[in-house]
Design a protein around this motif. Structure first.
Motif, PDB file in Angstrom:
ATOM      1  N   LYS A   7       0.833  -1.177  -0.062  1.00  0.00           N
ATOM      2  CA  LYS A   7       0.054  -0.072   0.012  1.00  0.00           C
ATOM      3  C   LYS A   7       0.879   1.336  -0.090  1.00  0.00           C
ATOM      4  N   GLU A   8       0.479   2.103  -0.945  1.00  0.00           N
ATOM      5  CA  GLU A   8       1.360   3.565  -0.891  1.00  0.00           C
ATOM      6  C   GLU A   8       0.563   4.441   0.234  1.00  0.00           C
ATOM      7  N   TYR A   9       1.711   5.199   0.733  1.00  0.00           N
ATOM      8  CA  TYR A   9       1.395   6.173   1.896  1.00  0.00           C
ATOM      9  C   TYR A   9       1.986   7.242   1.389  1.00  0.00           C
ATOM     10  N   TYR A  10       1.371   8.557   1.006  1.00  0.00           N
ATOM     11  CA  TYR A  10       1.991   9.608   0.600  1.00  0.00           C
ATOM     12  C   TYR A  10       2.317  10.371   1.905  1.00  0.00           C
ATOM     13  N   VAL A 195      20.083   3.820   4.991  1.00  0.00           N
ATOM     14  CA  VAL A 195      20.664   2.713   4.087  1.00  0.00           C
ATOM     15  C   VAL A 195      20.167   1.478   4.499  1.00  0.00           C
ATOM     16  N   ARG A 196      20.513   1.263   5.827  1.00  0.00           N
ATOM     17  CA  ARG A 196      20.264   0.007   6.487  1.00  0.00           C
ATOM     18  C   ARG A 196      18.706  -0.521   6.279  1.00  0.00           C
ATOM     19  N   SER A 197      17.994   0.572   6.495  1.00  0.00           N
ATOM     20  CA  SER A 197      16.465   0.263   6.579  1.00  0.00           C
ATOM     21  C   SER A 197      16.179  -0.035   5.148  1.00  0.00           C
ATOM     22  N   GLU A 198      16.454   0.579   4.141  1.00  0.00           N
ATOM     23  CA  GLU A 198      16.140   0.324   2.938  1.00  0.00           C
ATOM     24  C   GLU A 198      16.493  -1.050   2.582  1.00  0.00           C
ATOM     25  N   PHE A 199      17.847  -1.627   2.949  1.00  0.00           N
ATOM     26  CA  PHE A 199      18.288  -2.917   2.482  1.00  0.00           C
ATOM     27  C   PHE A 199      17.372  -3.959   3.192  1.00  0.00           C
ATOM     28  N   MET A 200      17.259  -3.610   4.767  1.00  0.00           N
ATOM     29  CA  MET A 200      16.707  -4.510   5.352  1.00  0.00           C
ATOM     30  C   MET A 200      15.230  -4.782   5.423  1.00  0.00           C
ATOM     31  N   GLU A 201      14.471  -3.577   5.117  1.00  0.00           N
ATOM     32  CA  GLU A 201      12.955  -3.481   5.296  1.00  0.00           C
ATOM     33  C   GLU A 201      12.424  -3.527   3.968  1.00  0.00           C
ATOM     34  N   GLY A 202      13.192  -2.664   2.956  1.00  0.00           N
ATOM     35  CA  GLY A 202      12.655  -2.334   1.721  1.00  0.00           C
ATOM     36  C   GLY A 202      11.295  -1.881   1.573  1.00  0.00           C
ATOM     37  N   GLU A 203      10.930  -0.614   2.209  1.00  0.00           N
ATOM     38  CA  GLU A 203      10.011  -0.076   2.058  1.00  0.00           C
ATOM     39  C   GLU A 203      10.025   1.454   1.496  1.00  0.00           C
ATOM     40  N   ALA A 204      10.895   1.545   0.438  1.00  0.00           N
ATOM     41  CA  ALA A 204      11.324   2.926  -0.228  1.00  0.00           C
ATOM     42  C   ALA A 204      11.613   3.803   0.832  1.00  0.00           C
ATOM     43  N   GLU A 205      12.412   3.631   1.931  1.00  0.00           N
ATOM     44  CA  GLU A 205      12.822   4.627   2.904  1.00  0.00           C
ATOM     45  C   GLU A 205      13.495   5.650   1.955  1.00  0.00           C
ATOM     46  N   VAL A 206      14.517   5.330   1.104  1.00  0.00           N
ATOM     47  CA  VAL A 206      15.310   6.544   0.332  1.00  0.00           C
ATOM     48  C   VAL A 206      14.369   6.976  -0.715  1.00  0.00           C
ATOM     49  N   MET A 209      12.111  10.141  -0.010  1.00  0.00           N
ATOM     50  CA  MET A 209      12.579  11.227  -0.171  1.00  0.00           C
ATOM     51  C   MET A 209      12.789  12.238  -1.667  1.00  0.00           C
ATOM     52  N   PHE A 210      12.415  11.360  -2.661  1.00  0.00           N
ATOM     53  CA  PHE A 210      12.306  11.779  -3.992  1.00  0.00           C
ATOM     54  C   PHE A 210      10.844  11.945  -4.215  1.00  0.00           C
ATOM     55  N   ALA A 211      10.052  10.768  -4.305  1.00  0.00           N
ATOM     56  CA  ALA A 211       8.861  10.652  -4.689  1.00  0.00           C
ATOM     57  C   ALA A 211       7.646  11.123  -3.807  1.00  0.00           C
ATOM     58  N   GLY A 212       8.082  11.173  -2.502  1.00  0.00           N
ATOM     59  CA  GLY A 212       7.163  11.470  -1.334  1.00  0.00           C
ATOM     60  C   GLY A 212       6.292  10.443  -0.792  1.00  0.00           C
ATOM     61  N   SER A 213       6.458   9.403  -1.150  1.00  0.00           N
ATOM     62  CA  SER A 213       5.397   8.026  -0.919  1.00  0.00           C
ATOM     63  C   SER A 213       6.434   6.912  -0.129  1.00  0.00           C
ATOM     64  N   LYS A 214       5.931   6.136   0.629  1.00  0.00           N
ATOM     65  CA  LYS A 214       6.562   5.015   1.194  1.00  0.00           C
ATOM     66  C   LYS A 214       5.516   3.864   0.724  1.00  0.00           C
ATOM     67  N   LEU A 215       6.370   2.768   0.517  1.00  0.00           N
ATOM     68  CA  LEU A 215       5.279   1.324   0.062  1.00  0.00           C
ATOM     69  C   LEU A 215       5.358   0.384   1.149  1.00  0.00           C
ATOM     70  N   LEU A 216       4.439   0.207   1.854  1.00  0.00           N
ATOM     71  CA  LEU A 216       4.468  -0.904   2.861  1.00  0.00           C
ATOM     72  C   LEU A 216       3.672  -2.057   2.604  1.00  0.00           C
ATOM     73  N   ARG A 217       4.372  -3.021   3.234  1.00  0.00           N
ATOM     74  CA  ARG A 217       3.647  -4.529   3.165  1.00  0.00           C
ATOM     75  C   ARG A 217       2.426  -4.760   4.105  1.00  0.00           C
ATOM     76  N   HIS A 218       2.662  -4.044   5.250  1.00  0.00           N
ATOM     77  CA  HIS A 218       1.564  -4.174   6.321  1.00  0.00           C
ATOM     78  C   HIS A 218       0.972  -2.696   6.581  1.00  0.00           C
ATOM     79  N   THR A 219       0.046  -2.713   7.479  1.00  0.00           N
ATOM     80  CA  THR A 219      -0.654  -1.520   7.858  1.00  0.00           C
ATOM     81  C   THR A 219       0.524  -0.903   8.897  1.00  0.00           C
ATOM     82  N   PRO A 220       0.873   0.239   8.773  1.00  0.00           N
ATOM     83  CA  PRO A 220       1.882   0.846   9.870  1.00  0.00           C
ATOM     84  C   PRO A 220       1.046   1.367  10.925  1.00  0.00           C
ATOM     85  N   ALA A 221       1.817   1.189  12.055  1.00  0.00           N
ATOM     86  CA  ALA A 221       1.276   1.412  13.661  1.00  0.00           C
ATOM     87  C   ALA A 221       0.684   2.815  13.653  1.00  0.00           C
ATOM     88  N   ASP A 222       1.418   3.724  12.932  1.00  0.00           N
ATOM     89  CA  ASP A 222       1.084   5.200  12.872  1.00  0.00           C
ATOM     90  C   ASP A 222       0.358   5.645  11.765  1.00  0.00           C
TER      91      ASP A 222
END
Length: 227
Positions: A7-10, A195-206, A209-222
């Protein structure tokens, strides 16, 4: 081929993203020029006047970078006002915030394999809030030194009190210098953890900051913070 739904979160407005990259560039320029201003290198020229002229250029580059940084921050404030994703700051009033922060800290220390998904985890929220506090100190002390020769001008009136509180321009310089080192250490840690989060979690952390959105597999707690 394995398919995975996300799911994409802007989150981040263009104002925050522009400020982020302005800040990244400004930190590099301000650090290099600031160190040269603090301890000018010995320069041997056939014409002695070249050396002070070069230092004036370095100081002017430092000042331009500082004013550019502050201009970008105005856009950051506007993004804060219009976009909820720009307001992901720590919930210090919530007990759950501290429980989640401990969970994330254990994951960072390799004591836990994973942590619950977040749009912005509690430690990151606290770190960015702290960064803005450090930036405020840099801006106040920097402008206090910049305007100290014009105490009757608007800038001198707005920032002169900083020198008085700190006990003089020298202490303003000391605070400015050491706070800059703290920001540099923050930037190094930030780069590693992103960089660690990008490789270990793979949720568009990097890329967020270009596109404005994150792509998460699960519903985030926040997730409610942006809905």
């Amino acid at each position: 081929m394995k398919q995975e739904e996300r799911k994409e979160y802007y989150l981040f407005s263009p104002f925050l993203r522009i400020f982020h990259w302005l800040m990244a560039g400004a930190i590099v320029v301000l650090t290099v020029t600031g160190l040269l201003i603090t301890k000018p290198p010995t320069m041997l020229f056939s014409e002695p006047t070249y050396s002070p002229l070069l230092m004036n250029l370095i100081r002017n580059v430092h000042f331009v970078a500082a004013f550019t940084f502050c201009a970008g921050f105005i856009g950051r404030v506007y993004g804060f006002i219009i976009n909820r994703g720009d307001r992901l700051f720590p919930h210090f009033w919530s007990l759950m915030y501290y429980r989640d922060a401990i969970e994330v800290a254990r994951h960072y220390m390799f004591l836990k394999l994973s942590h619950k998904p977040f749009l912005r985890n509690p430690l990151a929220r606290a770190a960015y809030a702290g960064l803005y506090g450090m930036v405020a100190v840099e801006v106040l002390t920097g402008f206090a030194m910049y305007y100290m020769t014009e105490p009757s001008a608007i800038g001198g009136i707005l920032f002169g009190w900083v020198n008085r509180i700190l006990g003089g321009e020298y202490m303003a310089h000391v605070v400015h210098h050491y706070m800059a080192w703290v920001i540099i250490l923050f930037a190094i840690g930030h780069f590693y953890l992103v960089v660690r989060s990008e490789f270990m979690e793979g949720e568009a952390e990097v890329s967020s900051m270009f596109a404005g959105s994150k792509l998460l597999r699960h519903t985030p707690a926040d997730a409610r913070d942006v809905e």
